[in-house]
Design a protein around this motif. Structure first.
Motif, PDB file in Angstrom:
ATOM      1  N   ILE A   9     -15.652  64.681  81.724  1.00 28.14           N
ATOM      2  CA  ILE A   9     -16.535  63.610  81.263  1.00 28.14           C
ATOM      3  C   ILE A   9     -15.774  62.291  81.178  1.00 28.14           C
ATOM      4  CG2 ILE A   9     -18.154  62.898  79.469  1.00 28.14           C
ATOM      5  CD1 ILE A   9     -18.854  65.560  80.675  1.00 28.14           C
ATOM      6  N   ILE A  10     -14.546  62.358  80.734  1.00 30.51           N
ATOM      7  CA  ILE A  10     -13.743  61.155  80.568  1.00 30.51           C
ATOM      8  C   ILE A  10     -12.369  61.348  81.222  1.00 30.51           C
ATOM      9  CG2 ILE A  10     -14.864  60.423  78.438  1.00 30.51           C
ATOM     10  CD1 ILE A  10     -12.703  61.743  76.854  1.00 30.51           C
ATOM     11  N   VAL A  11     -11.696  60.242  81.443  1.00 27.11           N
ATOM     12  CA  VAL A  11     -10.310  60.299  81.926  1.00 27.11           C
ATOM     13  C   VAL A  11      -9.486  59.376  81.030  1.00 27.11           C
ATOM     14  CG1 VAL A  11     -10.923  60.797  84.310  1.00 27.11           C
ATOM     15  CG2 VAL A  11     -10.723  58.436  83.562  1.00 27.11           C
ATOM     16  N   ASN A  12      -8.184  59.569  81.058  1.00 27.11           N
ATOM     17  CA  ASN A  12      -7.344  58.759  80.180  1.00 27.11           C
ATOM     18  C   ASN A  12      -6.131  58.216  80.929  1.00 27.11           C
ATOM     19  OD1 ASN A  12      -5.866  61.041  80.547  1.00 27.11           O
ATOM     20  ND2 ASN A  12      -5.508  61.468  78.386  1.00 27.11           N
ATOM     21  N   ASP A  13      -5.575  57.133  80.412  1.00 22.86           N
ATOM     22  CA  ASP A  13      -4.299  56.663  80.917  1.00 22.86           C
ATOM     23  C   ASP A  13      -3.508  56.066  79.761  1.00 22.86           C
ATOM     24  OD1 ASP A  13      -4.941  53.354  81.899  1.00 22.86           O
ATOM     25  OD2 ASP A  13      -6.471  54.722  81.131  1.00 22.86           O
ATOM     26  N   LEU A  43     -17.878  54.275  74.711  1.00 21.75           N
ATOM     27  CA  LEU A  43     -17.058  53.956  75.882  1.00 21.75           C
ATOM     28  C   LEU A  43     -17.840  53.210  76.963  1.00 21.75           C
ATOM     29  CD1 LEU A  43     -14.879  57.175  76.370  1.00 21.75           C
ATOM     30  CD2 LEU A  43     -14.241  54.986  75.347  1.00 21.75           C
ATOM     31  N   LYS A  44     -19.090  52.938  76.686  1.00 19.67           N
ATOM     32  CA  LYS A  44     -19.931  52.387  77.764  1.00 19.67           C
ATOM     33  C   LYS A  44     -19.482  51.004  78.220  1.00 19.67           C
ATOM     34  CE  LYS A  44     -23.595  49.844  75.552  1.00 19.67           C
ATOM     35  NZ  LYS A  44     -24.495  48.858  76.201  1.00 19.67           N
ATOM     36  N   ASN A  45     -18.792  50.262  77.370  1.00 17.47           N
ATOM     37  CA  ASN A  45     -18.362  48.914  77.762  1.00 17.47           C
ATOM     38  C   ASN A  45     -16.923  48.842  78.232  1.00 17.47           C
ATOM     39  OD1 ASN A  45     -20.842  47.646  77.233  1.00 17.47           O
ATOM     40  ND2 ASN A  45     -20.381  47.652  75.043  1.00 17.47           N
ATOM     41  N   GLY A  46     -16.312  49.990  78.431  1.00 18.57           N
ATOM     42  CA  GLY A  46     -14.933  49.991  78.901  1.00 18.57           C
ATOM     43  C   GLY A  46     -14.046  50.891  78.067  1.00 18.57           C
ATOM     44  N   PRO A  47     -12.789  50.995  78.497  1.00 19.93           N
ATOM     45  CA  PRO A  47     -11.844  51.914  77.865  1.00 19.93           C
ATOM     46  C   PRO A  47     -11.577  51.571  76.403  1.00 19.93           C
ATOM     47  CG  PRO A  47     -11.001  51.129  79.971  1.00 19.93           C
ATOM     48  CD  PRO A  47     -12.182  50.293  79.648  1.00 19.93           C
ATOM     49  N   MET A  48     -11.300  52.603  75.628  1.00 22.37           N
ATOM     50  CA  MET A  48     -10.887  52.422  74.236  1.00 22.37           C
ATOM     51  C   MET A  48      -9.770  53.415  73.948  1.00 22.37           C
ATOM     52  SD  MET A  48     -14.581  52.097  72.290  1.00 22.37           S
ATOM     53  CE  MET A  48     -13.895  51.725  70.668  1.00 22.37           C
ATOM     54  N   CYS A  49      -8.853  53.027  73.062  1.00 30.92           N
ATOM     55  CA  CYS A  49      -7.791  53.950  72.702  1.00 30.92           C
ATOM     56  C   CYS A  49      -8.245  54.793  71.515  1.00 30.92           C
ATOM     57  CB  CYS A  49      -6.488  53.218  72.392  1.00 30.92           C
ATOM     58  SG  CYS A  49      -6.519  52.322  70.848  1.00 30.92           S
ATOM     59  N   VAL A  50      -7.486  55.845  71.249  1.00 31.52           N
ATOM     60  CA  VAL A  50      -7.876  56.812  70.231  1.00 31.52           C
ATOM     61  C   VAL A  50      -8.056  56.163  68.870  1.00 31.52           C
ATOM     62  CG1 VAL A  50      -7.245  58.970  69.124  1.00 31.52           C
ATOM     63  CG2 VAL A  50      -6.715  58.618  71.522  1.00 31.52           C
ATOM     64  N   ASN A  51      -7.155  55.253  68.556  1.00 36.88           N
ATOM     65  CA  ASN A  51      -7.255  54.566  67.275  1.00 36.88           C
ATOM     66  C   ASN A  51      -8.573  53.824  67.128  1.00 36.88           C
ATOM     67  OD1 ASN A  51      -5.653  54.484  65.009  1.00 36.88           O
ATOM     68  ND2 ASN A  51      -3.931  53.618  66.145  1.00 36.88           N
ATOM     69  N   GLN A  64      -0.175  53.887  73.337  1.00 34.97           N
ATOM     70  CA  GLN A  64      -1.571  54.300  73.188  1.00 34.97           C
ATOM     71  C   GLN A  64      -2.130  55.011  74.408  1.00 34.97           C
ATOM     72  OE1 GLN A  64      -1.308  50.705  72.194  1.00 34.97           O
ATOM     73  NE2 GLN A  64      -2.049  50.725  70.077  1.00 34.97           N
ATOM     74  N   VAL A  65      -3.179  55.781  74.159  1.00 37.69           N
ATOM     75  CA  VAL A  65      -3.885  56.466  75.237  1.00 37.69           C
ATOM     76  C   VAL A  65      -5.300  55.913  75.304  1.00 37.69           C
ATOM     77  CG1 VAL A  65      -4.682  58.678  76.122  1.00 37.69           C
ATOM     78  CG2 VAL A  65      -2.501  58.529  74.926  1.00 37.69           C
ATOM     79  N   TYR A  66      -5.645  55.383  76.453  1.00 40.03           N
ATOM     80  CA  TYR A  66      -6.983  54.809  76.625  1.00 40.03           C
ATOM     81  C   TYR A  66      -7.884  55.779  77.378  1.00 40.03           C
ATOM     82  CZ  TYR A  66      -5.854  50.327  74.662  1.00 40.03           C
ATOM     83  OH  TYR A  66      -5.521  49.333  73.779  1.00 40.03           O
ATOM     84  N   TYR A  67      -9.084  55.943  76.846  1.00 37.84           N
ATOM     85  CA  TYR A  67     -10.068  56.815  77.488  1.00 37.84           C
ATOM     86  C   TYR A  67     -11.192  55.983  78.070  1.00 37.84           C
ATOM     87  CZ  TYR A  67      -7.935  60.975  75.479  1.00 37.84           C
ATOM     88  OH  TYR A  67      -7.072  61.984  75.169  1.00 37.84           O
ATOM     89  N   ARG A  68     -11.719  56.473  79.194  1.00 37.85           N
ATOM     90  CA  ARG A  68     -12.884  55.827  79.785  1.00 37.85           C
ATOM     91  C   ARG A  68     -13.762  56.872  80.454  1.00 37.85           C
ATOM     92  NH1 ARG A  68      -8.744  55.172  83.563  1.00 37.85           N
ATOM     93  NH2 ARG A  68      -9.415  55.610  85.693  1.00 37.85           N
TER      94      ARG A  68
END
Lengths: 108, 108
Positions: A64-68, A31-39, A73-77
């Motif tokens: 540690i992380i948050v999601n939107d 996740l260091k370069n930005g949000p990613m979705c679960v897939n 899809q759900v993106y975590y960062r």
DNA sequence: TCATTGCATTAGCAAATTATAATATACAAT
DNA sequence: ATTGTATATTATAATTTGCTAATGCAATGA
């Protein structure tokens, strides 16, 4: 260099536990370069959907992380950039092979 | 800021687990100013002898601390100063109350 | 409306972690 | 030799963690 006061030790230890797992640490790194979705995280970590989801849930609950949600899809960062500093220290300790010096290492 | 390569993730996660416990993290913090023997650590952490000894053993096996015998006592110290950097990051994350800014914060 | 996709949640079990209590070992002093 | 002190080790029980499989649920598309 300061220490952690007694009253905060419990929180800090909990936070550590939230990262102290192969899969969860890998997620943090990805996740260091930005949000990613679960897939996407499933692909790069090769974890099962359910397993990954549970670990994400834990990391989220531990701050540690948050999601939107974006559509389906759900993106975590990463919730706090300091967690990347933490990863960086880990790299200095556990990746002796990696190139870690300044550029002047090429001298001679 | 770099990441941890896949081949080192396992080691890094193991290292984290070795600190991800209230008592072990407290021990690490107490050792920041130099070696302490088990008795001293017992006093400052208020842990039982057996419990503390087991945690010290774990931290030693995981490479967090090292020990040397001096007469009847065993002194422990931090194996790698980078572990203090790790504690420092934790402090920045989990000790919002503590004074963390530079001195110019007193301005105005 | 029905099927599909993306993700979360639950249940159940195996394995790891942790604390306590008891015992062992090494050294020091008498 | 015996006793006391400092620490380690072992056994054990309770709790937590982690994985798999199954199910649920919201959003999308036909």
């Amino acid at each position: 260099m300061q220490t952690i006061p007694e009253e905060n030790i419990k929180d800090a230890a909990q936070g550590l536990r939230a990262i102290a797992h192969e899969l969860r640490l890998a997620v943090l790194c990805h996740l260091k370069n930005g949000p990613m979705c679960v897939n996407e995280l499933m692909e790069v970590t090769a974890a099962s959907q359910s397993n990954l989801s549970q670990h994400l849930s834990k990391m989220r609950m531990m701050g540690i992380i948050v999601n939107d949600k974006r559509g389906q899809q759900v993106y975590y960062r990463i919730a706090n950039p300091e967690f990347l500093s933490l990863v960086d220290v880990l790299r200095r300790i556990y990746c002796p092979e990696a190139y870690q010096g300044s550029l002047e290492g090429a001298k001679g």
